[in-house]
Design a protein around this motif. Sequence first.
Motif, PDB file in Angstrom:
ATOM      1  N   SER A  78    -108.991  17.600 -38.230  1.00 34.85           N
ATOM      2  CA  SER A  78    -108.694  17.662 -36.870  1.00 34.85           C
ATOM      3  C   SER A  78    -108.691  16.047 -36.426  1.00 34.85           C
ATOM      4  O   SER A  78    -109.105  15.110 -37.059  1.00 34.85           O
ATOM      5  N   GLY A  79    -107.974  15.972 -35.298  1.00 35.65           N
ATOM      6  CA  GLY A  79    -107.755  14.525 -34.805  1.00 35.65           C
ATOM      7  C   GLY A  79    -109.215  14.200 -34.147  1.00 35.65           C
ATOM      8  O   GLY A  79    -109.574  13.009 -34.435  1.00 35.65           O
ATOM      9  N   PHE A  80    -110.020  15.225 -33.801  1.00 34.31           N
ATOM     10  CA  PHE A  80    -111.283  14.778 -33.409  1.00 34.31           C
ATOM     11  C   PHE A  80    -112.271  14.210 -34.645  1.00 34.31           C
ATOM     12  O   PHE A  80    -112.716  13.221 -34.550  1.00 34.31           O
ATOM     13  N   ASN A 136    -110.826  10.446 -35.606  1.00 38.52           N
ATOM     14  CA  ASN A 136    -111.219   9.460 -34.941  1.00 38.52           C
ATOM     15  C   ASN A 136    -112.546   9.249 -35.032  1.00 38.52           C
ATOM     16  O   ASN A 136    -113.006   7.971 -35.166  1.00 38.52           O
ATOM     17  N   HIS A 145    -108.861   9.119 -25.297  1.00 37.01           N
ATOM     18  CA  HIS A 145    -109.273  10.498 -25.285  1.00 37.01           C
ATOM     19  C   HIS A 145    -110.592  10.626 -25.647  1.00 37.01           C
ATOM     20  O   HIS A 145    -111.313   9.674 -26.481  1.00 37.01           O
ATOM     21  N   SER A 155    -112.528  12.113 -27.980  1.00 38.88           N
ATOM     22  CA  SER A 155    -112.838  11.918 -29.460  1.00 38.88           C
ATOM     23  C   SER A 155    -112.889  10.410 -29.710  1.00 38.88           C
ATOM     24  O   SER A 155    -113.724  10.126 -30.375  1.00 38.88           O
ATOM     25  N   GLU A 208    -103.883   4.568 -26.843  1.00 41.54           N
ATOM     26  CA  GLU A 208    -102.974   5.693 -27.175  1.00 41.54           C
ATOM     27  C   GLU A 208    -101.674   5.302 -27.135  1.00 41.54           C
ATOM     28  O   GLU A 208    -101.199   4.416 -26.460  1.00 41.54           O
ATOM     29  N   SER A 216    -103.091  11.282 -23.114  1.00 43.75           N
ATOM     30  CA  SER A 216    -102.726  12.622 -22.981  1.00 43.75           C
ATOM     31  C   SER A 216    -103.209  13.337 -21.709  1.00 43.75           C
ATOM     32  O   SER A 216    -102.526  14.378 -21.547  1.00 43.75           O
ATOM     33  N   ASP A 249    -103.963   5.943 -31.531  1.00 39.64           N
ATOM     34  CA  ASP A 249    -103.853   7.300 -31.574  1.00 39.64           C
ATOM     35  C   ASP A 249    -102.406   7.718 -30.973  1.00 39.64           C
ATOM     36  O   ASP A 249    -102.542   7.685 -29.680  1.00 39.64           O
ATOM     37  N   ALA A 297    -101.402  10.926 -30.902  1.00 37.96           N
ATOM     38  CA  ALA A 297    -101.141  12.624 -30.979  1.00 37.96           C
ATOM     39  C   ALA A 297    -100.114  12.921 -30.070  1.00 37.96           C
ATOM     40  O   ALA A 297     -99.407  13.834 -30.600  1.00 37.96           O
ATOM     41  N   HIS A 298     -99.652  12.288 -28.930  1.00 41.81           N
ATOM     42  CA  HIS A 298     -98.819  12.836 -28.177  1.00 41.81           C
ATOM     43  C   HIS A 298     -97.261  12.105 -28.357  1.00 41.81           C
ATOM     44  O   HIS A 298     -96.493  12.514 -27.544  1.00 41.81           O
ATOM     45  N   THR A 342    -101.781  13.373 -34.990  1.00 39.14           N
ATOM     46  CA  THR A 342    -102.197  14.868 -35.180  1.00 39.14           C
ATOM     47  C   THR A 342    -101.182  15.691 -35.409  1.00 39.14           C
ATOM     48  O   THR A 342     -99.700  15.446 -35.281  1.00 39.14           O
ATOM     49  N   LYS A 364     -99.947  18.968 -32.129  1.00 37.37           N
ATOM     50  CA  LYS A 364     -99.163  18.768 -30.874  1.00 37.37           C
ATOM     51  C   LYS A 364     -97.535  18.887 -31.166  1.00 37.37           C
ATOM     52  O   LYS A 364     -97.206  20.171 -31.474  1.00 37.37           O
ATOM     53  N   GLY A 422    -104.354  19.975 -37.455  1.00 40.55           N
ATOM     54  CA  GLY A 422    -104.851  18.952 -38.456  1.00 40.55           C
ATOM     55  C   GLY A 422    -104.530  17.320 -37.952  1.00 40.55           C
ATOM     56  O   GLY A 422    -103.863  17.266 -36.801  1.00 40.55           O
TER      57      GLY A 422
HETATM   58  C1  LIG Z   1    -105.485  16.409 -28.991  1.00 43.30           C
HETATM   59  C2  LIG Z   1    -105.958  14.811 -29.299  1.00 43.30           C
HETATM   60  C3  LIG Z   1    -107.019  14.486 -30.184  1.00 43.30           C
HETATM   61  C4  LIG Z   1    -107.638  15.584 -30.864  1.00 43.30           C
HETATM   62  O1  LIG Z   1    -106.907  16.090 -32.003  1.00 43.30           O
HETATM   63  P1  LIG Z   1    -107.328  17.778 -32.636  1.00 43.30           P
HETATM   64  O2  LIG Z   1    -106.389  17.628 -33.807  1.00 43.30           O
HETATM   65  O3  LIG Z   1    -106.693  18.458 -31.524  1.00 43.30           O
HETATM   66  O4  LIG Z   1    -108.703  17.654 -32.916  1.00 43.30           O
HETATM   67  C5  LIG Z   1    -107.415  13.213 -30.392  1.00 43.30           C
HETATM   68  N1  LIG Z   1    -106.533  12.351 -29.447  1.00 43.30           N
HETATM   69  C6  LIG Z   1    -105.594  12.617 -28.574  1.00 43.30           C
HETATM   70  C7  LIG Z   1    -105.021  11.622 -27.871  1.00 43.30           C
HETATM   71  C8  LIG Z   1    -105.276  14.009 -28.477  1.00 43.30           C
HETATM   72  O5  LIG Z   1    -104.530  14.253 -27.507  1.00 43.30           O
END
Ligand SMILES: *Cc1c(COP(=O)(O)O)cnc(C)c1O
Length: 383
Positions: A103-105, A108, A129, A131, A168, A172, A197, A199-200, A229, A232, A238
Amino acid sequence: MPFNLSLNEREAAGLKRSLPVIERVGGRQLWANGLAYLNFAGNDYLGLSQAPELRAAADAAAREFGVGAVASPLVVGHQAVHRTLESELADWLGLEAVMLFSSGFSANQAVIKSLLGKEHWLWQDRLNHASLQEAGALSPARMQRFAHNDMAALAAKLKPEAGLIVSEGVFSMDGDQGDWQGLAQLAEQSRNWLMIDDAHGLGVLGKAGRGTLSEQGIAAEQVQITMGTFGKALGVSGAFVGGSRALVDYLHNHARSYVYSTHLPPPQSAAILAAVRLVQQADDQRDRLRQLIRQFREGVAALPFALLPSATAIQPLIVGDENSTLALAARLRERGFWVGAIRPPTVPKGSARLRITLSAAHRSEDITALVGALTQAARQEQR
Ligand SMILES: *Cc1c(COP(=O)(O)O)cnc(C)c1O
């Protein structure tokens, strides 16, 4: 009883959270309570979660390899499918080495907690975020937060060669992008490391969906640590961390959430690999998404909510008050639209919002219908 489990105060303040049961969810629609809703609350920005290519890859891997990785990566969990995924990710993003996380959590947590000691500083954008914020709070490093995207505020805090700056790609809850030109310049001048990060941003922005750095013309080498991640725009779940070979080797040895955690299941890894291949060819979906974003922003411009300066799939409407935000979301739900009501502590106090997310899986008429429902709900709220 040693613990106070009461949620009464949270409930009275409009801050209690509850867990909905969703029967089925994809990029455009979801089903719950036996009803169908248009889904404007997910992060499946390109609709890949339902793509036949990803389903077929997961199916085939489950049949060939089984459903579990059986062990943590350093034991016997790291299989050929993981290695192929790592190397294709590295090629796509121009990274020397990549490692996978469940996971991203946890990715990080791994980076920040294993890299930084008490002699280090950690500078984080205030809107990073949870995390990242939590990893920073748990690490022995001295953490300072800087005002959102404010490069002057960051410059005033930086110390030379002392630690890590984290921000980021796309925020998010706000949908705006980090100022990566500014961040890269400050990191280089102060000889500190930089971590993104994304993720988005990954899959949605940049050439071949490479993400925010590509969108803003920043070379991968200017950012020492890239995190992204798969849950998304890639439609699975993952995450990965990428950078130099030395960084990844170090994390293989020190990152506790990597070393002591079962590796990603083969079907999941195969689906992610299919997503990585598909997303590089997804210019049509990215164009569609941009069109829908434009249509939405034009449609809601006249409504009595602050629309944030977001050019991405995340389009928050700031309501302010927590209970009004919940009431608006409930009204939309009665009309068949599922949107997120985001409240503190996820966002700063007084900035409760509807977090509306768009997907290339939506149709133009879905946006028209949502704008109509928002207009009506806003009118009711004003009475
Ligand atoms: C969703 C998110 C995460 C966590 O990722 P997961 O894979 O859902 O645990 C980390 N950082 C940001 C900016 C996110 O939006």
